[in-house]
Write a protein that holds these residues in place. Structure first.
Motif, PDB file in Angstrom:
ATOM      1  N   ASN A 183       0.825  -1.197   0.000  1.00  0.00           N
ATOM      2  CA  ASN A 183       0.000   0.000   0.000  1.00  0.00           C
ATOM      3  C   ASN A 183       0.862   1.252   0.000  1.00  0.00           C
ATOM      4  O   ASN A 183       1.925   1.262   0.620  1.00  0.00           O
ATOM      5  CB  ASN A 183      -0.862   0.031   1.260  1.00  0.00           C
ATOM      6  CG  ASN A 183      -2.111  -0.788   1.088  1.00  0.00           C
ATOM      7  OD1 ASN A 183      -2.547  -1.045  -0.022  1.00  0.00           O
ATOM      8  ND2 ASN A 183      -2.686  -1.209   2.199  1.00  0.00           N
ATOM      9  N   SER A 194      -0.515  -5.074   1.431  1.00  0.00           N
ATOM     10  CA  SER A 194      -1.877  -4.658   1.097  1.00  0.00           C
ATOM     11  C   SER A 194      -2.897  -5.716   1.494  1.00  0.00           C
ATOM     12  O   SER A 194      -4.088  -5.444   1.509  1.00  0.00           O
ATOM     13  CB  SER A 194      -1.974  -4.394  -0.401  1.00  0.00           C
ATOM     14  OG  SER A 194      -1.620  -5.560  -1.100  1.00  0.00           O
ATOM     15  N   THR A 245      -5.682  -1.175  -0.560  1.00  0.00           N
ATOM     16  CA  THR A 245      -5.655  -1.723  -1.903  1.00  0.00           C
ATOM     17  C   THR A 245      -6.780  -2.728  -2.045  1.00  0.00           C
ATOM     18  O   THR A 245      -6.854  -3.690  -1.283  1.00  0.00           O
ATOM     19  CB  THR A 245      -4.315  -2.398  -2.191  1.00  0.00           C
ATOM     20  OG1 THR A 245      -3.272  -1.469  -1.917  1.00  0.00           O
ATOM     21  CG2 THR A 245      -4.232  -2.846  -3.628  1.00  0.00           C
TER      22      THR A 245
END
Lengths: 413, 452, 285
Positions: free
Chosen positions: A117, A302, B92
């Motif tokens: 991320n 992420s 994400t």
């Protein structure tokens, strides 16, 4: 619940601001000032570090927990070390640690693949304010920062000062005429930067332009010629175990990274000396021999649960802050990227750190690009450099080989 | 020899079973095991029924979705980075994980095939029950059935667990690998990938990997032939040397050689790589003795390809000769002596005896295991990976060196820098085809696969 | 006559010389490995045959290292090896016996499928194996045992070859006397195949000690070195750390020597079974 979240956001921004000012002003005990406010960050996160670094990261995590008592940190060693972060995480991102160490050249691919991320705007501000511009650039990919930098790595020249003087090591020619340099031409990390010294770019000036490699030029040919010359140079020794050659006295100098510095000090004892890279003669001109500059950083996975994301980011930020960087430096000799830490007397007086920091300056080194194509680049550069060195690539083939090389590493897909 | 006594009941078609069978028989076409239950074969009946119910429940809850996902390998292919304002961090949104979708899709297909198989056995059981009832023959009781698991159906008992193991840990992964070859699963599509047909095959056979594939394939074959032939031939010679008249302490001699084979390869080969290094002990010894003027670069990254290839074959002899020596020893000890005696009386010398009698006989006996060794050498990962890692570098290859075999190249493509999973799956399939072609005729001759 | 004798003596001397020479060539690298394990070295590379400086610190180091818990590795590997030995032997012998002595409908197809399966290189299946085990939450030593045992069903060739050589008339006699096939298996088949069982068991036992790839894939994600097996642990020692790995190199060698000794002894002891196993299948040519 929403109110709680707002409080959390508010307190972290506050915290970041406090940390920012604290870091800017004072040089000591910057992190403990706001411990009461940060109780809002909760969660449990896992952290990967290199095997041998587990012990002192335990201390750092303890410090972290003083500030964030509600975050449970599970500290383990990464499967194959941070240099293999891409493959280790790629094997199963969901099983990889929430926060892990990664060298900056892998960031682009990991960001594109969606393994990591970007940093939040507040975190970006903190990192930018505290760390050197190069290191910030090192972790930036397509205008977003993807990791928290904590160490910079550039290879330097280590030499035996009973055999070579500080003046001897200023130019490659004197260095190799007065002593022997043991090095490995099969490692492109060592020698691709010669192309950069010669004046070519790897993926453009910014390191992010796919078609920006211009090694297929006269400068590139000059670099290859230089490799070929080294084969005949008696002062250059091809070896896969430079350390051993240095110890046994067959070589008087090696090029190596700060990660080996402690061991080198042991091997050379009082004769230990370190210097930035010398200058080399390329195409008739004396140029600075360059190195790749690598930034070691911590990135946030992420795949981490949304509820743990903030804790993970907080952890990554904390273990790369000034205080932690100093611990990492003291324990493993990794050169900090934090501006204040770099200036602290301990670091500034360390010859290894001085040399690395000198190498980190523009003109002495180039940041490793973060392109996806870096994987192909390493694979393609190895036989190219080695082929020129051993002579299996003839001078007449240089242009053609460089052309295929550039095409291969410039393919979009 | 174990043939069932020849009282095969008259045949019946499934049509007949369906038309003339009772309600239970008819129901068995839909509910497995009903006719067994009707005939008081409780264990079998309940087992069948339970399996079917379990299957339907699985199908309803996960099976159907797993299968439908398999067609696209997940709808979301691209990741999306969004800013979570509440938390103040970027999140994400990941693509669908095609790896697990593919795996569970393949698993679902496998389960359905297994179910069809069970269904067929169920029909078969129904039919034989129908026939037994129709002809008024003895119907197996529950206890008889259970007992037969230790007698006429012993194979079921012995094979069930191993087959489950093979299905789960060999068949499923292999099918998964094969299907991967038809996707674009690589570093750029590492989470969400999709079906691309034969594109990856094209890459390997005619695309950017072709320039590496064919030379590596050629070396793989040369290597397999050389490695098999050298270890076999010199193994036989060594065995004959130890077995020859007058040599004492044969067991001790043999053990000395076996030690090399016994040391774990990741130890002996990794260390051998250092031993042969440009600055390694061997070069140092040879330099000190004055046998060579310059160190020889045996296997280093900048070694000459020919030297490196010869070196790996020689090192492989070091590892492999002891084994083939052991095997040949056993064969030599069992060779009929009369022919040799007769030849000696006729005035044949040792070489002639070896060439025309001993060696052909050993070759004859060892042929099947030689073919196995050949296949094994095509896939000989350890020697190359641990000793040279594929080096020396070759600037014409993609991700491979001069000593890389197909199998180590495959490993590099998966775990190395480039992570081209689909290409390596293609390589896996091609290696399989290669091995299959070579063993097709060979295995048919070996004893292990003949009707005993 | 005399010259013939002299010639024979000469030939014997020559053969002894040749044998000695070969033995030296074969053993030199092994001796060097052992010597290297006693050498003091911090450069990650041993360049001399004879150590410049002897030390037993490597052995002390490997047994007391906190980062590389060698004793845990030994224990883990031993546990995995014993359990997988028992289960794998059971599986392999069952399959081999069934395929060799029993006749059933799927026997031939099974043999053919097993043959085909054996020809696919195993690396690609490792990714799948990883996810299979992960979905059962078995990325640990238990999962490793499952993988070893799961593969055992295909390792039946040698044992089957052995069973094929036992005359079948004995079974038939026993069946005629009213024995069930299970009884034949237990009371005739197993006792007669004792050397085969020993061989299969030892091979299964040795497997976990030398496998660094499967164990690496399955165990590495835990990040806890205390759960590693010895082969992966040692391999990891060399490959997980930049720079500092050079300082552990001689410890790595010492660790290798420690595990190589028992395996070598086991192997030397079982070489007879090994030969019997390999040649049994081929004997009838």
């Amino acid at each position: 619940m929403k109110l709680w979240k707002k409080v959390a956001v508010a307190s972290t921004t506050l915290l970041a601001a406090v940390a920012l000012t604290a870091c800017g002003s004072s040089s000591n005990s910057s992190s403990s000032t706001s411990s009461s406010k940060s109780g809002a960050v909760k969660g449990s996160v896992s952290l990967w570090v290199d095997t041998t670094q587990v012990p002192f990261y335990k201390t750092i995590v303890k410090n972290f927990n003083k500030k964030y008592p509600d975050v449970k940190v599970k500290l383990t060693q990464s499967p194959n070390g941070s240099s293999n972060a891409k493959t280790d995480v790629g094997k199963d991102p969901a099983k990889a640690a929430d926060v892990f160490e990664v060298p900056n050249d892998q960031l682009g691919q990991m960001a594109e693949a969606g393994y990591i991320n970007p940093l939040s705007p507040t975190a970006e501000k903190t990192v930018k304010a505290n760390n050197t511009a190069t290191s910030v650039k090192g972790v930036t990919w397509k205008d977003k920062m993807y990791a928290f930098p904590f160490a910079e790595q550039a290879q330097t020249l280590y030499y035996n000062k009973s055999k070579l003087t500080a003046d001897d090591v200023k130019s490659w020619d004197t260095l190799t005429s007065k002593g022997v340099v043991a090095t490995d031409f099969t490692v492109p990390y060592n020698f691709y930067p010669i192309f950069l010294s010669a004046g070519t770019y790897l993926y453009g000036k910014d390191g992010e332009t796919l078609k920006g490699t211009n090694a297929n030029s006269q400068e590139g040919v000059n670099a290859l010629k230089w490799f070929a010359e080294q084969k005949a140079n008696k002062g250059v020794m091809q070896t896969s175990n430079a350390l051993n050659q240095l110890k046994s006295g067959h070589a008087q100098a090696i090029i190596d990274g700060p990660w080996d510095a402690a061991n080198l000090k042991k091997i050379l004892g009082d004769n230990f000396a370190v210097a930035p890279y010398p200058t080399i003669k390329l195409g008739g001109e004396e140029k600075q021999m360059q190195a790749f500059l690598g930034i070691e950083a911590f990135a946030v996975n992420s795949h981490t649960d949304t509820k743990n994301q903030k804790a993970a980011a907080a952890l990554a930020e904390f273990i790369t802050n000034k205080q932690s960087q100093l611990i990492v430096y003291e324990q493993s000799g990794q050169i900090p990227t934090d501006k204040a830490t770099q200036a602290s007397s301990k670091v500034a007086n360390d010859p290894v750190a001085q040399a690395v920091m000198a190498m980190a300056k523009p003109g002495f080194s180039t940041l490793m690009p973060k392109m996806l194509q870096m994987a192909t680049f390493w694979d393609a550069a190895t036989p190219l450099i080695n082929g020129a060195y051993t002579g299996s690539i003839k001078e007449s083939q240089y242009s053609a080989k460089l052309e295929t090389f550039v095409q291969r590493i410039s393919k979009a897909n | 020899m174990f043939k069932r006594k020849d009282k095969k009941p008259p045949k019946a078609t499934y049509r007949e079973v369906w038309a003339k069978g009772g309600l239970a028989s008819k129901l068995s076409f839909f509910l497995m095991g009903v006719s067994s239950l009707k005939n008081r074969q409780w264990v079998r009946g309940i087992a069948y029924l339970a399996v079917e119910i379990g299957f339907i429940v699985w199908l309803a809850f996960t099976g159907v979705s797993a299968l439908s996902l398999l067609t696209t390998l997940g709808a979301i292919k691209k990741k999306q980075v969004v800013f979570d304002k509440a938390e103040g961090v970027y999140i994400t949104k990941l693509p669908d994980n095609s790896v697990t979708i593919l795996l569970f899709g393949v698993l679902a297909v496998l389960l359905i095939v297994a179910m069809v198989f069970l269904y067929v056995t169920n029909l078969r059981a129904t039919k034989s029950l129908y026939i037994a009832n129709r002809d008024g023959e003895h119907v197996e009781s529950n206890m008889e059935q259970l007992k037969s698991l230790f007698d006429t159906r012993l194979h079921t008992t012995l094979m069930t667990i191993p087959i489950i193991g093979i299905l789960a840990f060999t068949v499923l992964p292999t099918l998964y690998m094969i299907s991967m070859a038809f996707t674009n699963y690589d570093a750029k599509h590492s989470i969400g990938f999709s079906w691309t047909g034969f594109q990856a095959f094209g890459n390997v056979l005619t695309g950017d990997l072709a320039g590496t594939f064919f030379p590596v394939l050629g070396w793989t074959l040369v290597w397999a032939v050389c490695a098999t032939a050298t270890t076999f031939f010199f193994g036989v010679l060594l065995a004959m040397l130890i077995e020859s008249k007058g040599i004492k302490f044969k067991g001790v001699w043999r053990t000395i050689f076996v030690i090399v084979y016994a040391v774990p390869q990741f130890v002996s080969l990794l260390m051998m790589a250092q031993f042969l290094d440009l600055q390694g002990p061997l070069n140092n010894i040879l330099l000190n003795w004055g046998w060579i003027a310059h160190p020889i670069n045996f296997i280093g990254a900048s070694a000459s390809p020919l030297v490196a290839r010869i070196t790996v074959i020689v090192v492989n002899m070091w590892i492999g000769i002891p084994v083939s020596m052991l095997i040949s020893t056993a064969i030599i000890q069992n060779l009929p002596q009369d022919q040799i005696e007769a030849a000696k009386i006729d005035g044949a010398n040792a070489l002639q005896v070896f060439r025309s009698i001993t060696f052909p006989q050993i070759l004859f006996v060892m042929a099947p295991s030689l073919i196995q060794q050949f296949i094994g050498n095509i896939n000989n990962f350890n020697v190359i990976f641990l000793l040279t890692g594929g080096q020396p570098m070759n600037n014409n290859y993609v991700g491979a060196g001069d000593t890389d075999l197909l199998v180590t190249w495959l490993y590099n493509l998966v775990f190395g820098q480039t992570q081209r999973y689909n290409a390596s799956a293609v390589l896996g399939i091609l290696i399989f085809i290669l091995s299959a072609v070579f063993s097709l005729f060979a295995y048919r001759r070996t004893n292990a696969f003949k009707e005993g | 006559m005399k010259s013939y004798k002299a010639q024979r003596r000469l030939s014997l001397v020559f053969r002894y010389l040749l044998l000695t020479l070969l033995a030296v060539v074969w053993l030199v690298p092994i001796v060097w490995i052992v010597l290297a394990s006693f050498s003091y070295n911090d450069t990650g590379f041993v360049s001399t045959f004879w150590p410049e400086q002897f030390t037993i610190q490597n052995y002390i180091g490997i047994f007391t290292s906190s980062q590389f818990p060698f004793l845990y590795w030994l224990r883990n590997t031993f546990v995995v090896a014993v359990i997988s030995m028992v289960l794998s032997t059971f599986v392999t012998i069952s399959v081999a016996y069934a395929l060799s002595r029993l006749r059933f409908r799927f026997r031939k197809p099974f043999l053919q499928i097993a043959l085909v399966l054996g020809m696919f290189p195993g690396f690609m299946s490792m990714i799948a194996l990883y996810y299979i085990l992960k979905s059962f939450n078995m990325l640990n030593l238990g999962g490793l045992i499952l993988v070893y045992v799961g593969g055992a069903g295909l390792g039946f060739y040698i044992a089957k070859g052995f069973f094929d050589t036992i005359p079948r008339s004995m079974d038939e006699a026993a069946i005629i006397d009213g024995a069930t096939r299970w009884q034949v298996f237990i009371h005739i088949g197993l006792p007669m195949s004792r050397p085969m069982i020993v061989y299969t068991a030892l091979m299964a036992f040795i497997g976990p000690w030398i496998d660094f790839i499967f164990s690496g894939i399955i165990l590495s994600s835990s990040g806890n070195p205390k759960t590693y097996t010895i082969a992966y642990g040692l391999y990891n020692m060399l490959h997980s750390t930049k720079g500092s790995s050079t300082t552990y190199f001689t410890q790595f060698i010492a660790g290798c020597v420690v595990i190589a000794i028992p395996i070598t002894i086991l192997f030397v002891v079982m070489q007879k079974f090994y030969v019997n196993g390999i040649t049994a299948g081929a004997d009838k040519g």
